[in-house]
Every structure is written in structure tokens, then in C-alpha cells.
Design an enzyme around this catalytic site. Structure first.
Site, mmCIF file in Angstrom:
data_model
loop_
_atom_site.group_PDB
_atom_site.id
_atom_site.type_symbol
_atom_site.label_atom_id
_atom_site.label_comp_id
_atom_site.label_asym_id
_atom_site.label_seq_id
_atom_site.Cartn_x
_atom_site.Cartn_y
_atom_site.Cartn_z
ATOM 1 N N ASP A 182 0.858 -1.167 0.000
ATOM 2 C CA ASP A 182 0.000 0.000 0.000
ATOM 3 C C ASP A 182 0.910 1.237 0.000
ATOM 4 O OD1 ASP A 182 -2.408 1.592 0.627
ATOM 5 O OD2 ASP A 182 -1.474 1.810 2.593
ATOM 6 N N ASP A 221 -0.175 5.191 0.969
ATOM 7 C CA ASP A 221 -0.405 6.172 2.039
ATOM 8 C C ASP A 221 -0.411 5.507 3.404
ATOM 9 O OD1 ASP A 221 -0.802 8.653 0.558
ATOM 10 O OD2 ASP A 221 -2.603 7.713 -0.233
HETATM 11 O O1 C5P Z 1 -2.419 4.409 -0.580
HETATM 12 P P1 C5P Z 1 -3.680 4.141 0.165
HETATM 13 O O2 C5P Z 1 -4.501 3.033 -0.445
HETATM 14 O O3 C5P Z 1 -3.449 3.968 1.622
HETATM 15 O O4 C5P Z 1 -4.526 5.507 0.001
HETATM 16 C C1 C5P Z 1 -5.769 5.692 0.582
HETATM 17 C C2 C5P Z 1 -5.758 6.522 1.833
HETATM 18 O O5 C5P Z 1 -5.991 7.886 1.513
HETATM 19 C C3 C5P Z 1 -6.896 6.117 2.730
HETATM 20 O O6 C5P Z 1 -6.451 5.316 3.797
HETATM 21 C C4 C5P Z 1 -7.546 7.412 3.198
HETATM 22 O O7 C5P Z 1 -7.468 7.617 4.593
HETATM 23 C C5 C5P Z 1 -6.797 8.494 2.482
HETATM 24 N N1 C5P Z 1 -7.719 9.440 1.811
HETATM 25 C C6 C5P Z 1 -7.563 10.780 2.023
HETATM 26 N N2 C5P Z 1 -8.416 11.669 1.405
HETATM 27 C C7 C5P Z 1 -9.364 11.230 0.577
HETATM 28 C C8 C5P Z 1 -9.517 9.863 0.336
HETATM 29 C C9 C5P Z 1 -8.651 8.977 0.973
HETATM 30 O O8 C5P Z 1 -6.683 11.190 2.775
HETATM 31 N N3 C5P Z 1 -10.159 12.104 -0.001
HETATM 32 MG MG MG Z 2 -2.827 3.210 3.388
#
Ligand code: C5P
Ligand code: MG
Length: 297
Positions: A49, A51
């Protein structure tokens, strides 16, 4: 035999003895690591993954931005959009990590969150040529030890699939600016679709959010030839949804999963221990994955 193995991992991978490392079945972890070591680097692939897994959760007491949050910059979006995106984050992030709700309950709400944010971003007419500067101005930060991690995989010619529900264009820019967008790195994510003048008009393909990575994994599996014929998988994530990232790997032999437990530790410890082979509690480093890679490759 198990007792001898235990001695060995203790000596060879002392990082696994740190008190931030939790394992429900230590012997299974050790058996898997040995099997992977015997098979060698040529049988291995790493699926991670992005983030809060390859990037830090916090630094000096402040949250590190996700790829979506890196876009929260005056260069790209106006004040009103910033406000709305923050409201959405404050509403939906607690749901995403809520230990009392199932993934099934969360799924439609995650679709709602991503859809609303992507709509907002499209309304801002974001320019492709401003993304690199936004990343430079952000406090995006990869975990300590990231360089060792990427370099080791490159040296050993082990493919790394970064599988992210974030924004692919931003993700690529983060790893490029950190000099680790290497030839063995493959990315599955939500990519922006720009018009001929370089203005954001849509997102490409099927939306990826935290709880539908299984579908993404299955649909992309055939296209990722570099990962084929590598039956051993090291998987890294920070969400229970990340565990399905390896579902596209047909006939895997050994799967070792590492979960970063960054937030809501007490509430989520049990479910993480029941789901990941190794749980790293509030560990902002790549030390444990690096130690395992050093041993098995
Ligand atoms: O790379 P990863 O799959 O972890 O990216 C998704 C993350 O981005 C989620 O865990 C979520 O908390 C975050 N997110 C965010 N803002 C958004 C949508 C998702 O920070 N609008
Ligand atoms: Mg993540």
C-alpha cells in the site's frame, strides 16, 4: 525443529524481537520467512500500500499528508474546496478506521467519500504541470529506511507493486522526488485524466478505495507480467482492506503480511493481530520489512 528456527530468527532478524512488533503466531511467521529464504529473491514479489504504509503517518507530532491531501494547496484548489475536502476527511476518515464497523458497512461510505472528493477536484480544473510543485511544497514523507527498502528490491530484481487508493499522479511524483521511482516499481492507483490543455477532467478507470482492492487486484493481475511466476508474496499495508491486494496472485505459495497499526491502536490491536501475520505498532520506520528482506533475499 521449531526451537532451532526460533533461535535463528532471533539471531538473524533481531528486529522481530522489538516490543512494537506483535505476532499472533510467531512460529508460522518464522516458517514462512524460512520458506521464502529457501526459495530466494527470484520467487519473491512485494505488494505494498502507499499512504500511511510507505509514507509516514506522522512527523514531529503532525500528520503527514496522503496523496489526496497533498492536493490541498492554493496552487491547485481554492479556499472553499479546501474547506469542503477537510470536512469530508473529518467525516469519513473516522468511519474508515472505525473498529466497530465491518468492511461491508464501510464500503458504500468510502465510495461516497472518494466520489465527492474526486468531483470537487475536477471542479477545480487542476493543472497537470502544477502537481510537481505541489508535491515539493508539501510535507509528504516516506518512512525512515525507505531508501534501503527500494534499493534492496532493485538490487535483487524483486518487483514492487505499489497498490494505492490514493492519486497515482501524485504518488508517482512523491517517489520520483525521493529518487526511488525505479524500473522494478509498478503502480496501481487512481490516475487523473487530463484534457489536451493539461487540465483535470476526470479520473481514469475503475475507482479504487480502501475496501475494494480485491477487485482492482483481480482486474490488473494479467497485465502485470513482471509479477508472474513469483509465488512468494510479502504484503505491506496499514488498513485491513490492504490484505486483499494479493488476491490477484494466482497459486501463491507463501504469503507474509505486515500491518502498520498507526492510529486507534487499542481499539484495533486485536483485529490487526488476527488479520496480519506481523503487526507494527506506531513504528514510523521500514526497519522490520528491511530486516526480513535482508534475510530472505
Ligand atoms: O495508498 P492508500 O490506499 O493507503 O490511500 C488511501 C488513503 O488515503 C486512505 O487510507 C484514506 O485515509 C486516504 N484518503 C484521504 N483523502 C481522501 C480519500 C482517501 O486522505 N479524499
Ligand atoms: Mg494506506
Amino acid at each position: 525443529v521449531l526451537a532451532i528456527w526460533h533461535q535463528l530468527t532471533k539471531a538473524e532478524i533481531p528486529e522481530l524481537a522489538k516490543c512494537s512488533v506483535l505476532m499472533r503466531e510467531r512460529s508460522r511467521v518464522e516458517e514462512t520467512i524460512y520458506a521464502m529464504q529457501r526459495a530466494g529473491a527470484g520467487s519473491l514479489q512485494v505488494i505494498s500500500d502507499f499512504d500511511m504504509t510507505l509514507t509516514r503517518f506522522a512527523h514531529n507530532g503532525k500528520r503527514v499528508p496522503t496523496t489526496h491531501n497533498i492536493l490541498d494547496n492554493q496552487l491547485l484548489i481554492d479556499e472553499d474546496c479546501t474547506k469542503k475536502m477537510r470536512e469530508l476527511l473529518n467525516t469519513y476518515y473516522p468511519i474508515e478506521i472505525d473498529a466497530s464497523r465491518t468492511a461491508e458497512e464501510k464500503l458504500p461510505l468510502m465510495v461516497e467519500w472518494w466520489t465527492k472528493v474526486h468531483k470537487l477536484l475536477i471542479s477545480q480544473r487542476i493543472r497537470k504541470d502544477m502537481l510537481a510543485q505541489a508535491v515539493r511544497e508539501s510535507s509528504a514523507m516516506l518512512r525512515d529506511g525507505y531508501k534501503v527498502f527500494f534499493d534492496r528490491l532493485t538490487e535483487q530484481q524483486v518487483p514492487l507493486l505499489i497498490f494505492s487508493a490514493g492519486v497515482g499522479d501524485v504518488l508517482e511524483e512523491v517517489i520520483r522526488q525521493n529518487h526511488v521511482f525505479l524500473p522494478n516499481v509498478h503502480v496501481i492507483s487512481n490516475y487523473m485524466d487530463f484534457d489536451q490543455t493539461g487540465v483535470l477532467r476526470a479520473f481514469k478507470g475503475q475507482l479504487i478505495h480502501t475496501f475494494n482492492k480485491r477487485e482492482g487486484a483481480l482486474s490488473h493481475a494479467a497485465g502485470l507480467r513482471a509479477l508472474q511466476g513469483r509465488p512468494n508474496v510479502l504484503l505491506l499495508g496499514d488498513s485491513l482492506g490492504d490484505l486483499t491486494m494479493a488476491d490477484g496472485v494466482s497459486q501463491h505459495q507463501n504469503l507474509l503480511t505486515i500491518g502498520f497499526l498507526n492510529d486507534q491502536v487499542d481499539e484495533r490491536k486485536e483485529s490487526y493481530m488476527n488479520s496480519f501475520d506481523i503487526v507494527l505498532v506506531k513504528d514510523e520506520t521500514m526497519d522490520v520489512p528491511n530486516a526480513i528482506l535482508r534475510y530472505i533475499t
